[in-house]
Design an enzyme around this catalytic site. Structure first.
Site, short mmCIF file in Angstrom:
data_model
loop_
_atom_site.label_atom_id
_atom_site.label_comp_id
_atom_site.label_asym_id
_atom_site.label_seq_id
_atom_site.Cartn_x
_atom_site.Cartn_y
_atom_site.Cartn_z
CB SER A 1 -1.25 -0.31 1.74
OG SER A 1 -1.72 -0.75 0.83
CE LYS B 1 -3.85 0.92 -1.00
NZ LYS B 1 -4.68 -0.21 -0.27
CE1 TYR C 1 -4.91 -1.55 -4.61
CE2 TYR C 1 -5.28 -4.08 -4.44
CZ TYR C 1 -5.03 -2.89 -3.89
OH TYR C 1 -5.03 -2.89 -2.31
CE1 TYR D 1 -4.52 1.94 4.65
CE2 TYR D 1 -3.02 0.90 6.04
CZ TYR D 1 -3.16 1.41 5.18
OH TYR D 1 -2.30 0.33 4.35
CB VAL E 1 0.03 -5.62 4.27
CG1 VAL E 1 -1.00 -4.94 4.91
CG2 VAL E 1 -0.05 -5.80 3.27
N1 GLN Z 1 -2.43 -5.55 -1.18
C1 GLN Z 1 -2.54 -5.48 -0.16
C2 GLN Z 1 -4.29 -6.04 -0.01
O1 GLN Z 1 -4.66 -5.12 -0.68
C3 GLN Z 1 -2.40 -3.77 0.15
C4 GLN Z 1 -2.88 -3.75 1.29
C5 GLN Z 1 -1.29 -3.30 1.92
O2 GLN Z 1 -0.33 -2.78 2.15
N2 GLN Z 1 -2.22 -1.86 3.45
O3 GLN Z 1 -5.26 -6.37 0.18
#
Ligand code: GLN
Length: 313
Positions: A73, A76, A198, A249, A267
């Site tokens: 993420s 993003k 994605y 988050y 993550v």
């Molecule tokens: N690829 C992970 C997902 O879509 C990314 C989530 C994350 O890094 N918080 O669940």
């Protein structure tokens, strides 16, 4: 030396990083690697790296700072910047800018809010951003990869197709989010096309050094590594603000309290952070807390801003 002591010169970053690495090594409890993406579960939670990049591209690092890891993420932030640069404020008709107070992969708010995700950093919002970038470029993940290569100066950055395949095989929740938003007309591309883009985006492997450098445009108020402008000064401020309020988050309040910088976690255990006008940081350690943020990563950034006094506050 927080408070009214002078801010350190660049040369003091290396000793600060060494001190943080020593402290982190002595701290028990590192959390657990993400296991909902099976290919990430095997990471050793004791790994730790941290890098600081100056505005001119000088980089300092400690530990596993040159080791590529799964960016997830963290990407993003970059897709948001690339889409905002093309689309401008029209993007905000499709995704909001408020903290969600919910986990990154939550579905609950979407129905109440008519398929408009709360912000671009929860999965639903990131899917919308990637969908719009895909419409504009025809290759959202490739556009992102080229951008990261250019900003980091590392032409070897690439997708990790095993990670992407692992997520595709376990992607029911992201598929649910995408289909649900498509039912409200908030997704342009066919859902399978969007999910491929994605998951490729999330699979990019990069090191702390690569990501600290690639984040530089946010500390340079929108200016890329080659001196060209990606974002207006105001847009760079906007992205930093959304990182501060939404980048970690449902732990964004705690992160702002402890670290005091715009940040974005993934993550894979990476976190990027921005000291506007001064430097950028990336820290990596794969053990996560229950909200999906790197335990040692947040602790290290907390120590960095405490030891240096560098913060937006
Ligand atoms: N690829 C992970 C997902 O879509 C990314 C989530 C994350 O890094 N918080 O669940």
């Amino acid at each position: 030396m927080p408070g009214n002591s002078p801010q350190p010169s660049a040369l003091t970053f290396q000793p600060v990083l060494e001190r943080i690495a020593t402290e982190v090594a002595q701290t028990p409890g590192r959390g657990r690697p993400a296991d909902y993406i099976p290919a990430l579960a095997a990471c050793d939670p004791r790994r730790f790296g941290m890098a600081v990049a100056e505005l001119d591209g000088t980089v300092y690092g400690v530990g596993d700072w040159r080791q590529p890891f799964s960016t997830q993420s963290v990407t993003k932030v970059f897709t948001l910047a690339l889409d905002l640069a093309r689309e401008g404020d029209a993007l905000w008709e499709h995704v909001g800018r408020e903290p969600s107070g919910n986990p990154f992969n939550s579905l609950v708010q979407l129905e109440y809010e008519n398929g408009i995700p709360r912000n671009p950093f929860i999965n639903a919002g990131a899917l919308v951003v990637t969908d719009r970038l895909q419409t504009r470029t025809g290759d959202a993940a490739g556009t992102l990869l080229e951008f990261l290569r250019a900003e980091s100066g590392n032409a070897h950055l690439d997708f990790d197709r095993d990670i992407a395949a692992s997520e595709t095989a376990n992607g029911d929740r992201n598929a649910a989010l995408a289909h649900f938003m498509a039912s409200y007309g908030n997704i342009d591309n066919p859902v399978p096309v969007l999910l491929d883009q994605y998951f490729l985006q999330c699979s990019i492997a990069a090191s702390c050094a690569d990501l600290a450098l690639a984040t530089g445009f946010l500390a340079r108020h929108g200016i890329r590594a080659d001196g060209s402008r990606l974002l207006s000064r105001s847009q760079a401020k906007q992205i930093n603000a959304i990182m501060l309020t939404c980048g970690t988050y449902d732990a964004a309040g705690d992160f702002a309290y402890r670290v005091g910088l715009p940040g974005k976690s993934g993550v894979g255990g990476g976190i990027i952070a921005v000291v506007p006008g001064r430097c950028t940081l990336c820290v990596w350690s794969p053990g996560l807390d229950e909200r999906g943020n790197s335990v040692a990563g947040v602790a290290a950034l907390d120590r960095f801003t405490t030891l240096t006094g560098l913060s937006v506050f």
